[in-house]
Design a protein around this motif. Structure first.
Motif, PDB file in Angstrom:
ATOM      1  N   PHE A 109       0.912  -1.332  -0.093  1.00 19.62           N
ATOM      2  CA  PHE A 109       0.071   0.070   0.185  1.00 19.62           C
ATOM      3  C   PHE A 109       1.145   1.214   0.004  1.00 19.62           C
ATOM      4  O   PHE A 109       0.632   2.280  -0.553  1.00 19.62           O
ATOM      5  CB  PHE A 109      -0.969   0.020   1.203  1.00 19.62           C
ATOM      6  N   GLU A 110       2.029   1.316   0.856  1.00 21.62           N
ATOM      7  CA  GLU A 110       2.785   2.334   0.692  1.00 21.62           C
ATOM      8  C   GLU A 110       3.472   2.606  -0.439  1.00 21.62           C
ATOM      9  O   GLU A 110       3.789   3.887  -0.884  1.00 21.62           O
ATOM     10  CB  GLU A 110       3.957   2.372   1.838  1.00 21.62           C
ATOM     11  N   GLU A 111       3.992   1.687  -1.163  1.00 22.40           N
ATOM     12  CA  GLU A 111       4.635   1.821  -2.381  1.00 22.40           C
ATOM     13  C   GLU A 111       3.564   2.311  -3.415  1.00 22.40           C
ATOM     14  O   GLU A 111       3.927   2.908  -4.380  1.00 22.40           O
ATOM     15  CB  GLU A 111       5.432   0.400  -2.601  1.00 22.40           C
ATOM     16  N   THR A 112       2.459   1.850  -3.380  1.00 25.80           N
ATOM     17  CA  THR A 112       1.404   2.200  -4.241  1.00 25.80           C
ATOM     18  C   THR A 112       0.965   3.545  -4.068  1.00 25.80           C
ATOM     19  O   THR A 112       1.139   4.481  -5.119  1.00 25.80           O
ATOM     20  CB  THR A 112       0.188   1.123  -4.285  1.00 25.80           C
ATOM     21  N   GLN A 113       0.999   4.156  -2.824  1.00 21.17           N
ATOM     22  CA  GLN A 113       0.842   5.548  -2.577  1.00 21.17           C
ATOM     23  C   GLN A 113       1.968   6.443  -3.100  1.00 21.17           C
ATOM     24  O   GLN A 113       1.834   7.457  -3.842  1.00 21.17           O
ATOM     25  CB  GLN A 113       0.695   5.714  -1.059  1.00 21.17           C
ATOM     26  N   LYS A 114       3.203   5.848  -2.807  1.00 22.21           N
ATOM     27  CA  LYS A 114       4.277   6.782  -3.463  1.00 22.21           C
ATOM     28  C   LYS A 114       4.309   6.719  -5.030  1.00 22.21           C
ATOM     29  O   LYS A 114       4.528   7.763  -5.701  1.00 22.21           O
ATOM     30  CB  LYS A 114       5.677   5.803  -3.157  1.00 22.21           C
ATOM     31  N   ALA A 115       4.029   5.668  -5.621  1.00 21.91           N
ATOM     32  CA  ALA A 115       3.865   5.730  -7.207  1.00 21.91           C
ATOM     33  C   ALA A 115       2.867   6.614  -7.766  1.00 21.91           C
ATOM     34  O   ALA A 115       3.014   7.397  -8.551  1.00 21.91           O
ATOM     35  CB  ALA A 115       3.521   4.187  -7.801  1.00 21.91           C
ATOM     36  N   LEU A 116       1.596   6.758  -7.014  1.00 23.68           N
ATOM     37  CA  LEU A 116       0.513   7.428  -7.294  1.00 23.68           C
ATOM     38  C   LEU A 116       0.798   8.762  -7.063  1.00 23.68           C
ATOM     39  O   LEU A 116       0.293   9.854  -8.034  1.00 23.68           O
ATOM     40  CB  LEU A 116      -0.795   6.906  -6.577  1.00 23.68           C
ATOM     41  N   ASN A 117       1.312   9.031  -6.030  1.00 27.45           N
ATOM     42  CA  ASN A 117       1.792  10.565  -5.717  1.00 27.45           C
ATOM     43  C   ASN A 117       2.898  11.012  -6.860  1.00 27.45           C
ATOM     44  O   ASN A 117       2.735  12.229  -7.233  1.00 27.45           O
ATOM     45  CB  ASN A 117       2.577  10.570  -4.391  1.00 27.45           C
ATOM     46  N   LEU A 118       3.819  10.397  -7.155  1.00 19.34           N
ATOM     47  CA  LEU A 118       4.801  10.568  -8.251  1.00 19.34           C
ATOM     48  C   LEU A 118       3.793  11.017  -9.526  1.00 19.34           C
ATOM     49  O   LEU A 118       4.034  12.029 -10.397  1.00 19.34           O
ATOM     50  CB  LEU A 118       5.739   9.704  -8.342  1.00 19.34           C
ATOM     51  N   LEU A 119       2.865   9.834  -9.816  1.00 18.30           N
ATOM     52  CA  LEU A 119       2.236  10.065 -11.006  1.00 18.30           C
ATOM     53  C   LEU A 119       1.252  11.378 -10.947  1.00 18.30           C
ATOM     54  O   LEU A 119       1.345  12.170 -11.978  1.00 18.30           O
ATOM     55  CB  LEU A 119       1.242   8.860 -11.221  1.00 18.30           C
ATOM     56  N   SER A 120       0.688  11.716  -9.848  1.00 17.98           N
ATOM     57  CA  SER A 120      -0.122  12.780  -9.505  1.00 17.98           C
ATOM     58  C   SER A 120       0.534  14.180  -9.913  1.00 17.98           C
ATOM     59  O   SER A 120       0.253  15.073 -10.568  1.00 17.98           O
ATOM     60  CB  SER A 120      -0.719  12.608  -8.290  1.00 17.98           C
ATOM     61  N   LYS A 121       1.693  14.405  -9.153  1.00 21.14           N
ATOM     62  CA  LYS A 121       2.743  15.476  -9.393  1.00 21.14           C
ATOM     63  C   LYS A 121       3.121  15.735 -10.806  1.00 21.14           C
ATOM     64  O   LYS A 121       2.869  16.977 -11.596  1.00 21.14           O
ATOM     65  CB  LYS A 121       4.039  15.356  -8.767  1.00 21.14           C
ATOM     66  N   ASN A 122       3.331  14.702 -11.759  1.00 19.59           N
ATOM     67  CA  ASN A 122       3.630  14.884 -13.089  1.00 19.59           C
ATOM     68  C   ASN A 122       2.419  15.103 -13.885  1.00 19.59           C
ATOM     69  O   ASN A 122       2.445  15.811 -14.824  1.00 19.59           O
ATOM     70  CB  ASN A 122       4.244  13.543 -13.781  1.00 19.59           C
ATOM     71  N   VAL A 123       1.026  14.594 -13.542  1.00 16.97           N
ATOM     72  CA  VAL A 123      -0.104  14.677 -14.199  1.00 16.97           C
ATOM     73  C   VAL A 123      -0.519  16.504 -13.762  1.00 16.97           C
ATOM     74  O   VAL A 123      -0.843  16.947 -14.731  1.00 16.97           O
ATOM     75  CB  VAL A 123      -1.373  13.786 -13.863  1.00 16.97           C
ATOM     76  N   ASN A 124      -0.287  16.777 -12.659  1.00 20.30           N
ATOM     77  CA  ASN A 124      -0.652  18.193 -12.404  1.00 20.30           C
ATOM     78  C   ASN A 124       0.106  19.110 -13.014  1.00 20.30           C
ATOM     79  O   ASN A 124      -0.300  20.405 -13.527  1.00 20.30           O
ATOM     80  CB  ASN A 124      -0.446  18.375 -10.842  1.00 20.30           C
ATOM     81  N   VAL A 125       1.423  18.809 -13.261  1.00 22.66           N
ATOM     82  CA  VAL A 125       2.190  19.791 -14.185  1.00 22.66           C
ATOM     83  C   VAL A 125       1.608  19.946 -15.583  1.00 22.66           C
ATOM     84  O   VAL A 125       1.792  20.721 -16.094  1.00 22.66           O
ATOM     85  CB  VAL A 125       3.627  19.027 -14.409  1.00 22.66           C
ATOM     86  N   GLY A 126       1.294  18.569 -16.284  1.00 23.76           N
ATOM     87  CA  GLY A 126       0.502  18.699 -17.421  1.00 23.76           C
ATOM     88  C   GLY A 126      -0.870  19.612 -17.436  1.00 23.76           C
ATOM     89  O   GLY A 126      -0.948  20.222 -18.123  1.00 23.76           O
ATOM     90  N   VAL A 127      -1.426  19.296 -16.241  1.00 27.48           N
ATOM     91  CA  VAL A 127      -2.841  20.037 -16.141  1.00 27.48           C
ATOM     92  C   VAL A 127      -2.285  21.636 -15.964  1.00 27.48           C
ATOM     93  O   VAL A 127      -3.025  22.286 -16.659  1.00 27.48           O
ATOM     94  CB  VAL A 127      -3.499  19.565 -14.982  1.00 27.48           C
ATOM     95  N   GLU A 128      -1.483  21.966 -15.384  1.00 27.08           N
ATOM     96  CA  GLU A 128      -1.126  23.456 -15.272  1.00 27.08           C
ATOM     97  C   GLU A 128      -0.758  23.827 -16.630  1.00 27.08           C
ATOM     98  O   GLU A 128      -0.960  24.990 -16.807  1.00 27.08           O
ATOM     99  CB  GLU A 128       0.178  23.805 -14.123  1.00 27.08           C
ATOM    100  N   SER A 129       0.004  22.861 -17.401  1.00 31.76           N
ATOM    101  CA  SER A 129       0.258  23.668 -18.765  1.00 31.76           C
ATOM    102  C   SER A 129      -0.775  23.799 -19.519  1.00 31.76           C
ATOM    103  O   SER A 129      -0.718  24.737 -20.508  1.00 31.76           O
ATOM    104  CB  SER A 129       1.524  22.694 -19.337  1.00 31.76           C
ATOM    105  N   MET A 130      -2.016  23.112 -19.370  1.00 32.58           N
ATOM    106  CA  MET A 130      -2.879  23.182 -20.144  1.00 32.58           C
ATOM    107  C   MET A 130      -3.682  24.630 -19.984  1.00 32.58           C
ATOM    108  O   MET A 130      -4.196  25.418 -20.715  1.00 32.58           O
ATOM    109  CB  MET A 130      -4.000  22.155 -20.031  1.00 32.58           C
ATOM    110  N   GLN A 131      -3.435  24.845 -18.731  1.00 33.11           N
ATOM    111  CA  GLN A 131      -3.897  26.361 -18.330  1.00 33.11           C
ATOM    112  C   GLN A 131      -3.326  27.593 -19.304  1.00 33.11           C
ATOM    113  O   GLN A 131      -4.129  28.443 -19.519  1.00 33.11           O
ATOM    114  CB  GLN A 131      -3.862  26.693 -16.684  1.00 33.11           C
TER     115      GLN A 131
END
Length: 146
Positions: A109-131
């Protein structure tokens, strides 16, 4: 009689109902030396209009617009996400022989959370660039009204 006509023309002028000829008549009256005492304060306004008419804009306006290719920013963000996922996946395969499986559910569960957090940060960068793309489109639509 002339003073009455000038006062009537002034009222029409401030209501926006004068013709060009009437405005020229007002300008001529206020540029002369014999302006009535109670109309003296309008003399500066009509004097300014005649001097402002002679001003010219002499600065060069650049004709080439510098367009920022904001769409490439979202492509770059996607590439970064894919490289991050590829690197994470390869590192986890090389570090463990059991292909990333965990016997302890809490550890998984901890490792999955780390991976999802990493993915979330990168997706947020893409969403901000769409702004930025959205702002660019709005600005372009304001300038070039379709």
């Amino acid at each position: 009689m002339e003073l009455d006509r000038i006062e009537i023309l002034l009222e029409k002028y401030f209501e926006g109902e004068t013709s060009i000829a009437e405005e020229n008549e007002l300008k001529a009256y206020f540029s002369s030396a014999d302006v009535a005492q109670h109309l003296e304060h309008y003399k500066a306004m009509f004097g300014y209009f005649s001097s402002a008419k002679e001003q010219k804009f002499e600065q060069q306006i650049p004709l080439k617009s510098k367009k920022i290719q904001v769409a490439w920013l979202s492509v770059a963000a996607s590439v970064v996400i894919l490289l991050g996922m590829f690197t994470f996946y390869n590192r986890s395969i090389n570090q463990s022989e059991d292909l990333g499986t965990y016997n302890d559910p809490e550890k998984a569960f901890e490792e999955t959370q780390k991976a999802l957090n990493l993915l979330s940060k990168n997706v947020n960068v893409g969403v901000e660039s769409m702004q930025y793309v959205k702002e660019y489109q709005q600005s372009k639509n304001l300038i070039f009204k379709n």
